[in-house]
Design an enzyme around this catalytic site. Structure first.
Site, short mmCIF file in Angstrom:
data_model
loop_
_atom_site.label_atom_id
_atom_site.label_comp_id
_atom_site.label_asym_id
_atom_site.label_seq_id
_atom_site.Cartn_x
_atom_site.Cartn_y
_atom_site.Cartn_z
N GLY A 157 56.23 51.47 34.59
CA GLY A 157 56.88 51.80 35.85
C GLY A 157 58.36 52.05 35.67
O GLY A 157 59.00 52.70 36.50
N ASN A 158 58.94 51.52 34.57
CA ASN A 158 60.35 51.79 34.25
C ASN A 158 60.54 53.18 33.64
O ASN A 158 61.66 53.68 33.59
CB ASN A 158 60.89 50.75 33.27
CG ASN A 158 61.49 49.53 33.96
OD1 ASN A 158 60.91 48.46 33.93
ND2 ASN A 158 62.64 49.72 34.60
N SER A 159 59.46 53.77 33.15
CA SER A 159 59.58 55.07 32.47
C SER A 159 60.26 56.09 33.36
O SER A 159 59.87 56.28 34.52
CB SER A 159 58.20 55.58 32.06
OG SER A 159 57.65 54.80 31.04
N HIS A 192 55.88 62.36 30.46
CA HIS A 192 54.59 61.68 30.56
C HIS A 192 54.35 61.08 31.95
O HIS A 192 53.22 60.77 32.30
CB HIS A 192 54.44 60.61 29.47
CG HIS A 192 55.29 59.40 29.67
ND1 HIS A 192 56.48 59.19 29.03
CD2 HIS A 192 55.11 58.31 30.46
CE1 HIS A 192 57.00 58.03 29.39
NE2 HIS A 192 56.19 57.47 30.25
N GLY A 224 67.25 75.65 9.93
CA GLY A 224 66.49 76.35 8.90
C GLY A 224 66.33 75.56 7.63
O GLY A 224 66.25 76.13 6.54
N VAL A 225 66.27 74.21 7.75
CA VAL A 225 66.10 73.36 6.58
C VAL A 225 65.04 72.31 6.86
O VAL A 225 64.81 71.93 8.02
CB VAL A 225 67.42 72.65 6.18
CG1 VAL A 225 68.46 73.66 5.74
CG2 VAL A 225 67.95 71.79 7.33
N ASP A 278 60.13 64.45 25.71
CA ASP A 278 59.50 63.67 26.78
C ASP A 278 60.39 63.63 28.03
O ASP A 278 60.57 62.58 28.64
CB ASP A 278 59.18 62.25 26.31
CG ASP A 278 58.23 61.55 27.28
OD1 ASP A 278 57.41 62.23 27.91
OD2 ASP A 278 58.33 60.31 27.42
#
Length: 522
Positions: A266-268, A162, A324-325, A192
């Site tokens: 801003g920490n992202s 993001h 597959g579950v 992300d």
């Protein structure tokens, strides 16, 4: 107060030792007296009557004293009272001791200096030309700027997707204020995460820690650029693990590390590190009603980050394995109905026919408790563990079925239900051209696409769209150079920036070759 039980035990030992010593002395004296009496009896008969009287008096006196103590003196209470008083004196002396107070009552702070110094050099500031996806200040994301973590000495950088979403220009500022232009190598919206590359050498970088071993209550530090305050370090503890906060779109994989280290816009994309300066997570979001830090922040576990980054570097796309579950969390009523020993694990709601789980023998209502011997108490933990593997990998699942524990070996598949390593590429130069491609699977290679890569989609009015190329086109050559893989196609296109290229290929349902010509922007 951890020394008090030790003090108690020591006093009891000394008291018991004193009692044992007294009885030993008495027994030795009695034996000595008996030996002395025996000697007298053997050597002189004239003292027999006197000794008989003495012995009778001794026996009577002993019996009277014993009876008195048995009837009137409660010896256990006396001993316990003595012990209690001794313990109180010892506790008073220790608790009011300066040395004891200094050692136990004064908290010694952890040293974050070395870890902070290591991490600050490897965390960068990212600025993009993208506009925020929403004008809502309550959004947990800051998309116009953020942070990133250098992973290699030659400039590979991981950040949040993001942070760079919809960006055409990405600028990286290092801790020493050098500025570089970055290329987006790939991204994975499901986690992300995005991988960037700058042209630099001899950079400081962070090494991965094993996030599976991270403990709740362990000290961690968040390193980033909140509010564009470069190289800010905050500290906190791990508050929880495997958090699902319904943040990511398109059924993203959410198994966040929750911490109370202060994280703000801003920490992202910044680093979450342990006290050794090792990367345990990528700071991603906050839980807030104001858009600012309110005590909760979340990070993507380092084990998942490492796998995604490895895939983006090697394949340009994340190779995600599928069991597959369909699964759901175990609740207390379900645990009672299924006679489970604890409210833990994930319930298999359905099994996809022909999947790896189906072929291995997994059934509906099985409860998966472990993935590769790692306990999975929730669906978040289950998805996190599965996300660490690729199609074709064999993993071991431990399940409970009708009260019995069973173990199954399952071969993971891809989205097309094969074990091939395939995926779609749509970032970087492909995004600029308006095209999405993928590798052909084994069936496609055997039937109609023995060479080349497949065009999945073409964006209307894009550079490729204007050539009237259609989805399903198989690209075989670029300027007469054979295309052997999707990554090689990407390299060929990158190397021809500013030039006109001719892409050759064919459509499986139509005969003949189809060339498309266009100029790649610089």
């Amino acid at each position: 107060m951890c020394y008090i039980p030790v003090i108690h035990a020591r006093i009891r030992y000394l008291a018991d030792a004193n009692i044992r010593s007294i009885f030993k002395i008495i027994s030795e004296n009695v034996l000595y007296l008996l030996n002395f009496i025996n000697a007298i009896l053997l050597n002189s008969f004239k003292y027999r009557s006197l000794l008989t009287v003495v012995l009778i008096h001794v026996v009577i006196t002993t019996a009277l004293i014993a009876g008195y103590h048995w009837l009137f003196v409660k010896q256990d209470y006396i001993d316990e009272d003595i012990r209690r008083r001794a313990i109180q004196v010892a506790e008073n002396d220790i608790l009011f001791s300066d040395r004891f107070s200094q050692r136990l009552h004064s908290a010694v702070p952890s040293d974050f200096i070395v870890a902070s110094e290591i991490s600050r050099k490897a965390v960068v500031f990212i600025k993009t030309d993208a506009n925020p996806s929403s004008g809502n200040v309550d959004s947990p994301f800051s998309v116009s700027s953020g942070s990133g973590v250098i992973l290699t000495t030659d400039g590979y950088i991981v950040t949040n997707y993001h942070v760079v979403r919809n960006a055409s220009q990405i600028e990286i500022t290092l801790n020493d204020n050098r500025v570089f232009s970055a290329r987006l190598l790939g991204s994975d919206p499901s986690t992300d995460l995005a991988l960037l590359k700058i042209s630099a050498q001899n950079l400081d970088f962070l090494t991965f820690a094993n996030s599976d071993t991270l403990q709740i209550g362990e000290w961690v530090m968040a390193v980033g650029n909140p509010f564009r305050l470069q190289s800010t370090v905050t500290a906190g503890i791990v508050s929880a693990k495997a958090r699902n906060i319904n943040l990511l779109e398109s059924q993203g994989i959410e198994s966040f590390i929750q911490t109370d280290a202060a994280v703000n816009p801003g920490n992202s994309g910044g680093a979450l590190i342990n006290t050794h300066g090792e990367l345990v997570g990528i700071c991603t979001a906050i839980e807030s009603n104001s858009g600012r830090y309110e005590g909760f922040s979340f990070a993507i576990p380092s084990n998942l980050v490492r796998k995604v980054v490895d895939d983006l570097r090697a394949y340009g796309v994340v190779q995600r394995g599928w069991v597959g579950v369909e699964v759901q969390n175990i609740t207390d009523p379900l645990a009672k109905d299924l006679n489970l020993p604890e409210v833990s694990g994930v319930l298999v709601a359905s099994v996809n026919k022909g999947s790896g789980a189906y072929e291995a023998g997994i059934l509906n209502n099985d409860v998966i408790t472990h993935v590769e011997k790692i306990k999975t108490k929730t669906t978040s933990e289950f998805m996190e563990q599965i996300a660490n593997y690729r199609p074709g990998d064999q993993i071991q699942l431990t399940v409970i079925r009708h009260g019995k524990m069973l173990v199954f070996d399952i071969v993971l598949r891809n989205q097309l239900n094969s074990t091939d390593l395939i995926g779609t590429l749509s970032e970087g130069i492909f995004k600029e051209l308006g095209i999405e491609i993928r590798e052909a699977d084994k069936y496609e290679k055997a039937v109609f696409a023995s060479k080349g890569v497949i065009v999945v989609s073409v964006q209307v009015h894009s550079l490729i769209g204007k050539t009237r190329m259609e989805p399903g086109f198989i690209i075989t050559k670029v300027n007469d150079i054979e295309v052997t893989s999707a990554l090689y196609l990407k390299q060929l296109l990158e190397s021809n920036r500013g030039k006109t290229v001719i892409i050759d290929g064919y459509y499986p349902k139509f005969p003949g070759d189809y060339p498309y010509s266009f100029t790649i922007p610089e």
